[in-house]
Scaffold this motif. Structure first.
Motif, PDB file in Angstrom:
ATOM      1  N   UNK A 173       0.824  -1.207   0.000  1.00 34.41           N
ATOM      2  CA  UNK A 173       0.000   0.000   0.000  1.00 34.41           C
ATOM      3  C   UNK A 173       0.854   1.251   0.000  1.00 34.41           C
ATOM      4  N   UNK A 174       1.915   1.274   0.804  1.00 29.20           N
ATOM      5  CA  UNK A 174       2.766   2.461   0.837  1.00 29.20           C
ATOM      6  C   UNK A 174       3.427   2.697  -0.523  1.00 29.20           C
ATOM      7  N   UNK A 175       3.829   1.628  -1.178  1.00 32.45           N
ATOM      8  CA  UNK A 175       4.420   1.769  -2.511  1.00 32.45           C
ATOM      9  C   UNK A 175       3.418   2.352  -3.496  1.00 32.45           C
ATOM     10  N   UNK A 176       2.166   1.891  -3.414  1.00 37.12           N
ATOM     11  CA  UNK A 176       1.114   2.418  -4.283  1.00 37.12           C
ATOM     12  C   UNK A 176       0.863   3.892  -3.978  1.00 37.12           C
ATOM     13  N   UNK A 177       0.777   4.228  -2.701  1.00 37.25           N
ATOM     14  CA  UNK A 177       0.587   5.628  -2.313  1.00 37.25           C
ATOM     15  C   UNK A 177       1.658   6.514  -2.932  1.00 37.25           C
ATOM     16  N   UNK A 178       2.897   6.125  -2.789  1.00 40.88           N
ATOM     17  CA  UNK A 178       4.007   6.949  -3.304  1.00 40.88           C
ATOM     18  C   UNK A 178       3.957   7.032  -4.825  1.00 40.88           C
ATOM     19  N   UNK A 179       3.685   5.923  -5.478  1.00 43.92           N
ATOM     20  CA  UNK A 179       3.650   5.911  -6.938  1.00 43.92           C
ATOM     21  C   UNK A 179       2.559   6.824  -7.482  1.00 43.92           C
ATOM     22  N   UNK A 180       1.470   6.964  -6.743  1.00 47.14           N
ATOM     23  CA  UNK A 180       0.360   7.809  -7.194  1.00 47.14           C
ATOM     24  C   UNK A 180       0.531   9.266  -6.781  1.00 47.14           C
ATOM     25  N   UNK A 181       1.647   9.573  -6.132  1.00 48.67           N
ATOM     26  CA  UNK A 181       1.949  10.971  -5.855  1.00 48.67           C
ATOM     27  C   UNK A 181       1.763  11.418  -4.428  1.00 48.67           C
ATOM     28  N   UNK A 182       1.404  10.521  -3.511  1.00 44.00           N
ATOM     29  CA  UNK A 182       1.256  10.913  -2.123  1.00 44.00           C
ATOM     30  C   UNK A 182       2.634  11.092  -1.497  1.00 44.00           C
ATOM     31  N   UNK A 183       2.762  12.115  -0.675  1.00 44.16           N
ATOM     32  CA  UNK A 183       3.995  12.355   0.075  1.00 44.16           C
ATOM     33  C   UNK A 183       3.846  11.681   1.437  1.00 44.16           C
ATOM     34  N   UNK A 184       4.555  10.563   1.634  1.00 42.12           N
ATOM     35  CA  UNK A 184       4.471   9.803   2.881  1.00 42.12           C
ATOM     36  C   UNK A 184       5.712  10.087   3.717  1.00 42.12           C
TER      37      UNK A 184
END
Length: 489
Positions: free
Chosen positions: A249-260
Motif C-alpha cells: 500500500x505504501x508503494x502504491x501511495x508513493x507511486x500515485x503521488x502521495x507524500x508519505x
C-alpha cells in the motif's frame, strides 16, 4: 425461549446498541433504547458509512484515470483535465450525508417495527438495575426524526425518567482523540467526524496518523484530486497490519503521488492565514490547506455513573468486559468501541447480540476474535482473518505460509490489476487453514472463503478441492492452498 416480562435498556444506538435492541425485542423483552445523536451512531453517521462512500467516489474517479491503460480514450472539446472528471466536494458530501441519514432512518424503522421504544436522550446508571434517561438532549442529524412512541416524548424540552431494567447494555461508542497542541476548529483543522462539512476540496490535505482511518481517508482524498501528505510516526503506514500488505500500500501511495513521511511525529498544528502548518517533533514544518487528525479515539464513558454502579474500566477508560460482554456489575453489559475490544461495527453488533443472549438465557457462544475478518478500504484493499504474519514471526502460531502475487492471475491481468497478493497460513501437522491475507480489488469479498475455512477448520486439501471459476481472482486462493499441500509437517 421467551424473555417476556423482562426489561432491557440500551444506552447508545450504534451497531452494538441497535442490534442488541433488535435481538432483545425478538426474544419478547420490553426494550428502551436511548440515543442522543442519531440511530446508527458514528459508524453510520460520521465514520464507517460516510468514509466508505467517499472512498467509493474516489475509486469511481480512478476508473477514468486508468482508462488509457486499457485502451479507452475520451474525445470531444468538453473534456477538461486528464480525463474530464473533477470532484465537487460539496455535492459529494451532500450525497454522503443523505446516504447516512437514509441508513439511520432505515434502522429507526426496523426498531419501531420490532417494538423497541426509541428515545432521543442520554442514559446514566443509577445503581444496579436502574437507569436515568434525560430525554430531549443531544443532536439529531439533519433529515432524521426519532420515532417517539408517546405524545409525552413528542413534547419539547427535556425530562428525567427512571427505568428499572433486568439488563442494561452500554453501547456509547468513542470519539476522535484530540491533542491540546492540535485542536480542531471545524474549518481547516479537522477530525474525521468534521470533514463532511467541507464545501471546497482541499488543495493540500495533511493527514496526521497512518492507521486505518488515516490511510483510508488519505487514499480517498488523493483519488479525489488533492495533494496529500501522510504523516506516520512509525516505520511504515498501517503499523498494526500485515507488513507485506502495508509495504504494498505504501508503494502504491508513493507511486500515485502521495507524500508519505515515515518516522515523523506531529507535535502541533496551527492555522496560518488560509492554511495550516503542521510542526513535527524534529522541527520540520509541513504546510497545507487543511489538516485531518486521525490519531486514535477515546471511549465515551464519562458521566455514565459507572463508578457508582460498580462498573470497572481499564486504564484507557474503556469498559472492561468478558467474552460474553459482561461488566463487573451484575446485570450491566457493554458492547462496541466503548469496550475497546476491537473497533469494528461487526464486532460491536456481535457483542450486543451475545450480551442479550447471555443475559436473557438464550443459546450463546462467547466472542471469538480468532475468526474475525476485517478490511481496510484503500486501493488496493487489505483484508485479513485469523492468524497473521506477526503470530508466525513471534512464535505464537506454528504455521506454514504461502504468498502469491495477483499479477500472475489471469483475471487480474484482464482488469489491469498490478498490485496485491493472497497469503494463506496453515498449521503444521494438520494443514488446517488458520488465517489469511488478501491485498487487491474487492479483498473484502475475497476474504470470505478464507474466513469460512478458518471458522470451520478446513485443511488446505479440502479448501483447494472446491471448484473456482476460471478466470477469477478466487483462483489464486485455491492455488495458494494447493501449494501448501504436503507441507503439514
Amino acid at each position: 425461549m421467551s424473555a417476556a416480562g423482562k426489561s432491557v435498556v440500551v444506552i447508545g444506538g450504534g451497531p452494538g446498541g441497535y442490534e442488541a435492541a433488535l435481538a432483545a425485542a425478538q426474544l419478547g423483552a420490553e426494550v428502551v433504547l436511548a440515543e442522543r445523536s442519531g440511530l446508527g451512531g458514528a459508524a453510520v453517521l460520521t465514520d464507517c458509512v460516510p468514509s466508505k462512500a467517499l472512498i467509493a467516489t474516489a475509486d469511481f474517479m480512478d476508473r477514468f484515470s486508468a482508462a488509457k491503460r486499457i485502451g479507452v480514450h475520451f474525445e470531444g472539446e468538453h473534456v477538461p483535465g486528464d480525463q474530464g472528471v473533477t470532484a465537487h466536494i460539496a455535492d459529494v458530501n451532500q450525497r454522503i450525508m443523505e446516504l447516512a441519514v437514509a441508513q439511520s432512518r432505515d434502522i429507526g424503522e426496523r426498531l419501531e417495527s420490532a417494538g423497541v421504544q426509541v428515545v432521543q436522550g442520554a442514559g446514566r446508571l443509577l445503581g444496579q438495575g436502574r437507569v436515568e434517561i434525560l430525554e430531549g438532549v443531544g443532536d439529531v442529524p439533519s433529515g432524521e426524526t426519532p420515532a417517539p412512541h408517546s405524545e409525552e416524548q413528542r413534547s419539547p424540552g427535556t425530562r428525567h425518567r427512571v427505568v428499572d431494567a433486568d439488563l442494561v447494555l452500554l453501547a456509547t461508542g468513542a470519539r476522535p482523540r484530540v491533542m491540546p497542541t492540535a485542536m480542531p476548529d471545524g474549518e481547516r483543522i479537522l477530525t474525521w467526524q468534521q470533514i463532511w462539512n467541507l464545501t471546497e476540496l482541499p488543495t493540500h490535505l495533511v493527514v496526521v496518523g497512518s492507521g486505518v482511518t488515516g490511510a483510508e481517508l488519505a487514499h480517498a482524498y488523493l483519488g479525489l484530486g488533492c495533494e496529500v501528505t501522510l504523516i506516520s510516526s512509525r516505520d511504515r503506514v498501517l503499523p498494526g497490519e500485515d507488513p507485506d500488505a502495508a509495504n504494498v500500500l505504501e508503494e502504491v501511495f508513493r507511486r500515485r503521488g502521495m507524500n508519505v513521511l515515515n518516522r515523523s511525529r506531529m507535535s502541533a498544528v496551527r492555522r496560518e492565514g488560509d492554511g495550516v502548518v503542521v510542526t513535527l517533533e524534529d522541527g520540520r514544518e509541513v504546510e497545507g490547506s487543511h489538516c485531518l487528525l486521525a490519531v486514535g479515539s477515546l471511549p465515551n464513558t464519562e458521566d455514565l455513573g459507572l463508578e457508582e454502579a460498580g462498573v470497572a474500566v481499564t486504564p484507557s477508560g474503556h469498559v472492561d468486559v468478558d467474552r460474553v460482554s459482561r461488566t463487573s456489575a451484575q446485570g450491566v453489559y457493554a458492547a462496541g468501541d466503548c469496550t475497546g475490544v476491537f473497533p469494528l461495527a461487526s464486532i460491536a453488533a456481535m457483542q450486543g447480540r451475545i450480551a442479550v443472549a447471555h443475559a436473557l438465557g438464550d443459546a450463546v457462544a462467547p466472542l471469538s476474535l480468532g475468526k474475525v475478518s476485517s478490511n481496510i478500504f484503500t486501493d488496493p484493499e487489505i483484508a485479513t482473518v485469523g492468524v497473521g504474519q506477526a503470530d508466525v514471526d513471534e512464535g505464537r502460531s506454528d504455521s506454514r505460509t504461502v504468498m502469491l502475487p495477483l499479477s500472475k492471475n489471469p483475471r487480474a491481468k484482464m482488469q489491469n490489476v498490478q498490485d496485491g497478493f493472497v497469503k494463506l497460513f496453515a498449521k503444521r501437522g494438520s494443514s488446517t487453514i488458520v488465517g489469511g491475507v488478501v491485498v487487491g480489488p474487492r479483498a473484502s469479498e475475497l476474504i470470505f472463503p478464507i474466513a469460512l475455512a478458518v471458522a470451520n477448520r478446513l485443511n488446505v486439501d479440502q479448501f483447494s478441492s472446491t471448484f473456482t471459476v476460471y478466470p477469477s481472482l478466487s483462483g489464486s486462493l485455491s492455488e495458494a492452498a494447493r501449494q501448501l499441500h504436503g507441507f503439514g509437517d
